[in-house]
Design a protein around this motif. Structure first.
Motif, PDB file in Angstrom:
ATOM      1  N   THR A   1       0.840  -1.177   0.000  1.00 48.88           N
ATOM      2  CA  THR A   1       0.000   0.000   0.000  1.00 48.88           C
ATOM      3  C   THR A   1       0.876   1.229   0.000  1.00 48.88           C
ATOM      4  N   ALA A   2       0.304   2.384  -0.312  1.00 50.14           N
ATOM      5  CA  ALA A   2       1.072   3.621  -0.387  1.00 50.14           C
ATOM      6  C   ALA A   2       1.576   4.015   0.999  1.00 50.14           C
TER       7      ALA A   2
ATOM      8  N   THR B   1       2.753  10.180  -4.490  1.00 50.49           N
ATOM      9  CA  THR B   1       1.534  10.769  -5.030  1.00 50.49           C
ATOM     10  C   THR B   1       1.456  10.608  -6.544  1.00 50.49           C
TER      11      THR B   1
ATOM     12  N   GLY C   1       2.922   6.283  -7.162  1.00 45.89           N
ATOM     13  CA  GLY C   1       2.535   5.181  -6.307  1.00 45.89           C
ATOM     14  C   GLY C   1       3.728   4.579  -5.594  1.00 45.89           C
TER      15      GLY C   1
END
Length: 436
Positions: A101-102, A252, A255
């Motif tokens: 995940t980011a 942003t 990713g």
């Protein structure tokens, strides 16, 4: 019976011995006569003697220079290793099949590094600076000074320039030298500002030398304001041919680093690398430390030994070849001298010289050539090492065990090279010279 003084008794014994020697038809070859004959044979043809010595000069000179340069270079590598490599720890995200995940603030990823990696690393005792960086994959690798397809102004595009994401802690750990401008900071990181740094090679390709006019670099038609140009860096030298953007901006726009795992570069104090390599995975991911793999620098002694072995093995082979060439040159020249002085050898044999006298004379000549070549080669080798050290601003390290035996090696080469010509000369009979 009157007493004979000791000195006169010795002279009488020597006279009796000389008379017995003359009656037997032989002569004696003293050390003084041997040295005199050998020196006379060498100076009769000085040019040929000098050319004969060149092989030994080169061989011994290369031998001394190689060993001394190897010691000097190993010493310099050891110093650089202690100051740089021994203070660097790399933590890598272990690839897994689970999606990432980011790395957004306040949210923990399922795998990989936490969002506050810089702060967690800074809390470890022994860490100077540390942070995340990774290579950002691009769909259109060309990076230019204008948007793609722009015709309003000339566009300089740098093929092969990479795009890297880094946190402020990673920038500090790199220990960069800024040529122009400043480094981006936590403000740019947290707000995701579209700013970048250029490595010196990338700036040269793009034709950007100053940042006071706020130049921009376009990456896939997205403009990034250049805030600084890095001249050199102690760690991550690949960044010099790249554009570095804040990690928050990269997350942003592109990713998380799924294809190419992120890494944490950590600048530690000298001696703390093994401890930090052991603690960093647990400090960053106490729930799953196995997701991260820390690599401490290797043992500096093994690196020095490996470098010394590689350099010595390569160049000592060259020195051995030069010594072999020098030995062949001495052997060939001595053999030619034997053939040219056949008449002289026959005359001396007819006057009572023994075969051993003739052989020892030519052995002395060849050994003298080798020893003189060894002395000259040793001097040239030492001077070359000192000159290189001065030019490179190194500390010349010359072991006495390397320099002192070198002239003896030259003498040994001359002795071995003169064995066959001396044996050939000793076998010449007076009758053979009369037939010629």
């Amino acid at each position: 019976m009157p007493q004979v003084p000791p000195g006169r008794a010795r002279r009488l014994r020597s006279t009796v011995r000389d008379r017995r020697t003359r009656r037997a038809g032989y002569t004696r070859l003293g050390i003084h006569d041997l040295v005199s004959e050998a020196v006379t044979g060498l100076i009769q043809r000085p040019a040929r003697s000098v050319l004969t010595m060149l092989g030994t000069v080169l061989g011994v000179g290369v031998f001394v220079a190689v060993l001394a340069l190897t010691t000097t270079v190993t010493h310099q590598i050891g110093k650089s290793f202690d100051l740089l490599q021994a203070t660097t720890v790399t933590v890598t995200d272990t690839p897994t099949k689970a999606p990432k995940t980011a790395l957004v603030p306040g949210e923990e990823p399922r795998t990989g590094f936490p969002s506050d990696t810089d702060a967690r690393l800074a809390r470890l005792n022994g860490v100077v600076d540390g942070g995340l960086w990774w290579t950002v994959p691009l769909r259109s690798p060309a990076i230019g000074t204008k948007p793609a397809g722009s015709t309003t102004a000339p566009d300089r595009r740098g093929g092969g320039i990479g795009l890297y994401a880094a946190t402020p802690g990673a920038l500090a750990a790199m220990q960069p030298t800024v040529r122009s401008g400043v480094l981006f900071n936590s403000f740019h990181q947290e707000r995701g500002e579209q700013v970048c740094l250029l490595g010196s090679a990338a700036a040269r390709l793009l034709g950007i030398t100053r940042v006071d006019s706020r130049p921009a670099v376009f990456v896939e038609n997205t403009a990034y304001t250049v805030v600084g140009i890095i001249a050199e860096t102690q760690r991550l030298p690949e960044s010099l041919l790249g554009v570095i953007i804040p990690a928050g901006t990269a997350l942003t726009a592109y990713g998380p680093p799924n294809d190419r795992p992120a890494q944490a570069v950590v600048h530690v104090r000298l001696g703390a690398a093994p401890l930090i390599a052991d603690q960093a995975p647990r400090a960053l991911r106490p729930d799953q430390p196995q997701l991260l793999k820390a690599a401490a620098p290797p043992d500096p002694r093994s690196l020095r030994d490996q470098v010394s072995t590689d350099l010595s093995g390569l160049f000592l082979l060259l020195a051995a070849i030069c010594l072999a060439v020098g030995a062949l040159g001495i052997a060939n020249t001595t053999l030619v001298a034997v053939l040219e002085r056949t008449g002289e050898i026959g005359l001396r044999r007819a006057l009572g010289a023994r075969p051993s006298h003739i052989g020892v004379q030519f052995l002395t000549e060849s050994t003298a050539l080798g020893t003189l070549g060894g002395l000259i080669g040793t001097s040239l080798g030492v001077l070359s090492v000192i000159a290189i050290a001065v030019a490179k601003r190194w500390t010349a390290v010359i072991e006495p065990a390397t320099v002192l035996p070198a002239p003896l090696i030259g003498g040994l080469v001359g002795l071995v090279a003169g064995c066959y010509p001396a044996l050939r000369a000793a076998r010449i009979e007076p009758l053979e010279t009369l037939r010629r």
